[in-house]
Write a protein that holds these residues in place. Sequence first.
Motif, PDB file in Angstrom:
ATOM      1  N   ARG A 143     -88.903 -43.218  -8.377  1.00 16.67           N
ATOM      2  CA  ARG A 143     -89.721 -42.247  -9.042  1.00 16.67           C
ATOM      3  C   ARG A 143     -90.874 -41.554  -8.373  1.00 16.67           C
ATOM      4  O   ARG A 143     -91.112 -40.658  -8.472  1.00 16.67           O
ATOM      5  N   LEU A 144     -91.571 -42.452  -7.500  1.00 18.12           N
ATOM      6  CA  LEU A 144     -92.664 -41.861  -6.797  1.00 18.12           C
ATOM      7  C   LEU A 144     -92.109 -40.794  -5.684  1.00 18.12           C
ATOM      8  O   LEU A 144     -92.727 -39.626  -5.704  1.00 18.12           O
ATOM      9  N   ILE A 145     -90.990 -41.116  -5.150  1.00 18.52           N
ATOM     10  CA  ILE A 145     -90.337 -40.036  -4.046  1.00 18.52           C
ATOM     11  C   ILE A 145     -89.996 -38.698  -4.805  1.00 18.52           C
ATOM     12  O   ILE A 145     -90.303 -37.758  -4.604  1.00 18.52           O
ATOM     13  N   GLY A 162     -91.045 -37.698  -7.680  1.00 16.06           N
ATOM     14  CA  GLY A 162     -92.353 -36.990  -8.092  1.00 16.06           C
ATOM     15  C   GLY A 162     -93.154 -36.246  -6.983  1.00 16.06           C
ATOM     16  O   GLY A 162     -93.203 -35.017  -7.242  1.00 16.06           O
TER      17      GLY A 162
END
Lengths: 62, 133
Positions: free
Chosen positions: A16-18, A20
């Motif tokens: 999810r972080l990557i 985003g």
Amino acid sequence: MRVVCVAGIRGSGKTRLIRGLTEISTDKGRQTAVIVNEDGETPYDDAFIRRHELGAFFIRGG
Amino acid sequence: MGCSLAASLVDKLKEAKRKLAPDVLFIEASEMVTSQELRNVTAMGKRDVRYETGPLITLINGVEFEFLWNERRRLVSDQVNGADWVIVNRTEALDNGQLARLREMLSGCGDRLLTVQGLDRSAIESIAAAIGL
């Protein structure tokens, strides 16, 4: 090329972080790629890859 | 991280540089990889191709942290200690006591520690700004 590594236990939110950060990076006109140590289902679907012209490289094991 | 996996990662890194030469390359590591291993592997590729490395981010699910700290401390500690940034997400699900214990357990991170309530767009924008992306 700048290499940014994201580590963490399963379920920590790495994908999810990557995703985003990829959106933010491509919004700024930067070509972005990801190397994923796949240990299950690929977390980057074709639609996301196409939309962001994301270079996706997969390795298995580990 | 085994030798073959490390070699595969270096090969992919070099392939990415040669085929695309992207501005930014993210490496999503498997859960067993430590920060030092990532540093070693990303340094190895520099023998053959040019690129910058960093930051190295360790991401933590705040809801699970206390359990993981007790049960898998060696791994979590190895991921936290070598990281440039330690980001704890889902802090909105923690009560004040849990948040205080988490900060205490990660006090060694100092100003490398970021906490976010979730990984929505605004949180990720704040992370991007913090890491200079």
